[in-house]
Scaffold this motif. Structure first.
Motif, mmCIF file in Angstrom:
data_model
loop_
_atom_site.group_PDB
_atom_site.id
_atom_site.type_symbol
_atom_site.label_atom_id
_atom_site.label_comp_id
_atom_site.label_asym_id
_atom_site.label_seq_id
_atom_site.Cartn_x
_atom_site.Cartn_y
_atom_site.Cartn_z
ATOM 1 N N PRO A 126 93.801 5.478 85.506
ATOM 2 C CA PRO A 126 92.506 6.116 85.749
ATOM 3 C C PRO A 126 91.577 5.969 84.545
ATOM 4 O O PRO A 126 92.037 5.789 83.407
ATOM 5 C CB PRO A 126 92.877 7.582 85.984
ATOM 6 N N ALA A 127 90.297 6.035 84.813
ATOM 7 C CA ALA A 127 89.308 5.937 83.737
ATOM 8 C C ALA A 127 89.298 7.247 82.958
ATOM 9 O O ALA A 127 89.032 8.315 83.504
ATOM 10 C CB ALA A 127 87.933 5.649 84.325
ATOM 11 N N MET A 128 89.609 7.160 81.674
ATOM 12 C CA MET A 128 89.650 8.348 80.823
ATOM 13 C C MET A 128 88.450 8.337 79.890
ATOM 14 O O MET A 128 88.537 7.921 78.732
ATOM 15 C CB MET A 128 90.967 8.407 80.034
ATOM 16 N N THR A 129 87.336 8.768 80.407
ATOM 17 C CA THR A 129 86.147 8.915 79.577
ATOM 18 C C THR A 129 86.157 10.280 78.919
ATOM 19 O O THR A 129 86.931 11.173 79.297
ATOM 20 C CB THR A 129 84.879 8.755 80.423
ATOM 21 N N LEU A 130 85.262 10.446 77.947
ATOM 22 C CA LEU A 130 85.196 11.723 77.243
ATOM 23 C C LEU A 130 84.806 12.847 78.189
ATOM 24 O O LEU A 130 85.348 13.959 78.103
ATOM 25 C CB LEU A 130 84.195 11.616 76.087
ATOM 26 N N GLY B 249 97.307 8.445 69.000
ATOM 27 C CA GLY B 249 98.489 7.781 69.535
ATOM 28 C C GLY B 249 98.720 8.103 70.996
ATOM 29 O O GLY B 249 99.186 7.259 71.764
ATOM 30 N N ILE B 250 98.358 9.334 71.409
ATOM 31 C CA ILE B 250 98.554 9.732 72.804
ATOM 32 C C ILE B 250 97.627 8.956 73.730
ATOM 33 O O ILE B 250 98.021 8.482 74.793
ATOM 34 C CB ILE B 250 98.334 11.252 72.953
ATOM 35 N N PHE B 251 96.355 8.785 73.316
ATOM 36 C CA PHE B 251 95.348 8.166 74.192
ATOM 37 C C PHE B 251 95.101 6.696 73.876
ATOM 38 O O PHE B 251 94.192 6.093 74.438
ATOM 39 C CB PHE B 251 94.019 8.931 74.071
ATOM 40 N N GLY C 241 98.818 16.011 75.338
ATOM 41 C CA GLY C 241 99.729 15.308 76.232
ATOM 42 C C GLY C 241 99.627 15.811 77.657
ATOM 43 O O GLY C 241 99.637 15.032 78.614
ATOM 44 N N ALA C 242 99.503 17.140 77.801
ATOM 45 C CA ALA C 242 99.325 17.714 79.145
ATOM 46 C C ALA C 242 97.975 17.318 79.737
ATOM 47 O O ALA C 242 97.852 17.103 80.951
ATOM 48 C CB ALA C 242 99.439 19.235 79.065
ATOM 49 N N VAL D 289 90.787 5.076 74.924
ATOM 50 C CA VAL D 289 89.878 6.103 74.431
ATOM 51 C C VAL D 289 89.597 5.821 72.956
ATOM 52 O O VAL D 289 90.513 5.646 72.156
ATOM 53 C CB VAL D 289 90.485 7.509 74.612
ATOM 54 N N SER D 290 88.333 5.773 72.595
ATOM 55 C CA SER D 290 87.942 5.417 71.233
ATOM 56 C C SER D 290 88.312 6.525 70.256
ATOM 57 O O SER D 290 88.368 7.709 70.634
ATOM 58 C CB SER D 290 86.442 5.154 71.155
ATOM 59 N N PRO D 291 88.580 6.203 68.989
ATOM 60 C CA PRO D 291 88.902 7.234 67.990
ATOM 61 C C PRO D 291 87.784 8.269 67.833
ATOM 62 O O PRO D 291 88.062 9.433 67.544
ATOM 63 C CB PRO D 291 89.099 6.433 66.702
#
Length: 416
Positions: free
Chosen positions: A364-368, A295-297, A323-324, A302-304
């Motif tokens: 921003p791009a949030m990759t792993l 739920g945060i991401f 969250g941080a 971001v994929s499960p």
């Protein structure tokens, strides 16, 4: 120019004044109107001793209608300024959930075990069960940052509950007895909502921080004692909660109380006994942690599968760590914005910006890989706090960031 005389009581007005109209009251003075529009003052201060109003709005309406020498002080501290505004009459504890809130049950995960415990507790308190004593208080306790308050908010939103919220900071005061009185007032406010046909609860955040004893150095005050005693009394008599000076026995609707905390062993033992408080230890499972992190991401794409890897990598972290972590990813965007605007123009862009000049970021791009890198940075900061305990080190001497406990940094030690 003819002189107008006031007719005496019981005597008809003469031809000049014709008939006196019923007297009116203006700022405490009775005024009698006559036919030609003139007004005669009858009693300058009559009725002032009968004014029992304490409405702050009366002060606001009467501003500038009395000479300043009678207004007790100048500036914003003068008696001609209302101490309270109309918004101050609304309860600070009222928390209403509607469609404009960002808290939505569709986008965030609610733990099944958490929801089961809270919903069953609320339902039992609103039911008439035969010869069963239902505990009024539900104490949800567990580790720090595990989302107890947030999960409760989601459940209230899903059930359509308007909770009356209290925090631990309201359980202490410089005036003895004020927090205990506030607990009663908030409970009665929640009861009024129930009386109007809508579910409500008294929700107390971090009860142990405000009413518990955190070790031998914590002072146990009169307010701590009275808050514990008041909650015990409400739990024993949930339909008869009186305020000081109101001792008539009038039954009010029962309202369930939900309290969160980290360690309920610090509370007064008779308060947490089974007849008064139902306890629930909240320790989220791996499934709960993955669901909440999803739920945060979710808004960042971001994929499960990546979220599951992230939760597995930082297995020992609390839920608020994620969250941080999401907030930390925006640091580079904020840094680029500061450099583009300049330090001297930063305040104009951030505080009361003009229309069209509001700060807007591209997500921003949030990759792993990015999330793992930022997560490791946060973990390193946590380790520094554990490793470098300056409060203890100051007693022995100046000790900074050296791994061996010296006052030199690792880099300076390796330059030999």
């Amino acid at each position: 120019m003819s002189t107008i005389t006031q007719p005496r009581c019981g005597v008809k007005a003469n031809a000049t004044t014709k008939r006196a109209v019923a007297p009116k009251t203006f700022l405490g003075a009775r005024v009698s109107s006559v036919s030609n529009g003139s007004k005669v003052e009858m009693s300058r201060w009559k009725g002032m001793d009968m004014d029992i109003s304490d409405d702050q709005q009366d002060i606001a309406r009467g501003k500038n209608m009395v000479d300043s020498k009678f207004q007790g002080g100048a500036g914003i501290g003068g008696t001609h300024n209302a101490v309270m505004s109309s918004q101050d009459y609304l309860s600070a504890g009222m928390k209403t959930y509607d469609g404009h809130d960002n808290i939505t049950a569709e986008n965030f995960y609610i733990s099944k075990s958490y929801m089961d415990k809270v919903v069953v507790h609320i339902a039992k308190n609103f039911m008439q069960l035969p010869k069963i004593k239902v505990p009024l208080i539900l104490g949800v306790w567990g580790g720090k940052g595990q989302g107890k308050t947030f999960q409760s908010d989601l459940i209230f939103r899903k059930l359509g509950i308007n909770p009356i919220v209290m925090s631990a900071g309201e359980l202490e005061s410089g005036n003895a007895g004020e927090p205990a009185k506030l607990v009663r007032q908030r409970y009665r406010e929640a009861s009024d909502i129930v009386k109007k046909g809508r579910m409500s609860t008294l929700f107390i955040n971090d009860l142990d921080a405000g009413a518990g004893r955190m070790g031998g150095t914590t002072q146990y005050t009169v307010n701590n004692q009275m808050v514990n005693a008041t909650l015990m009394n409400i739990a024993d008599n949930p339909t008869n909660v009186q305020l000081p000076g109101q001792y008539e026995v009038i039954e009010i609707p029962r309202v369930p109380i939900i309290a969160t905390g980290n360690d309920f062993s610090t509370l007064y033992a008779p308060l947490v006994r089974d007849g008064r408080m139902d306890k629930f230890y909240w320790s989220p499972t791996f499934e709960d942690r993955v669901g909440i992190a999803n739920g945060i991401f979710m808004a960042d794409g971001v994929s499960p599968e990546d979220v599951e890897v992230l939760v597995s990598t930082f297995e020992g972290q609390s839920i608020d760590f994620f969250g941080a972590l999401r907030a930390r990813v925006y640091d580079d965007k904020v840094r680029d914005f500061i450099l583009s605007v300049g330090y001297d123009q930063l305040g104009k862009r951030l505080i009361n910006p003009r229309k069209g000049e509001e700060v807007v970021f591209e997500p921003p791009a949030m990759t792993l890989e990015v999330l793992l890198a930022y997560g490791k940075e946060i973990e390193n900061e946590q380790e520094n706090i554990k490793r470098i305990q300056l409060a203890d080190a100051y007693l022995d001497g100046a000790v900074l960031a050296g791994s061996g406990g010296s006052s030199n940094t690792d880099k300076s030690l390796n330059t030999k």
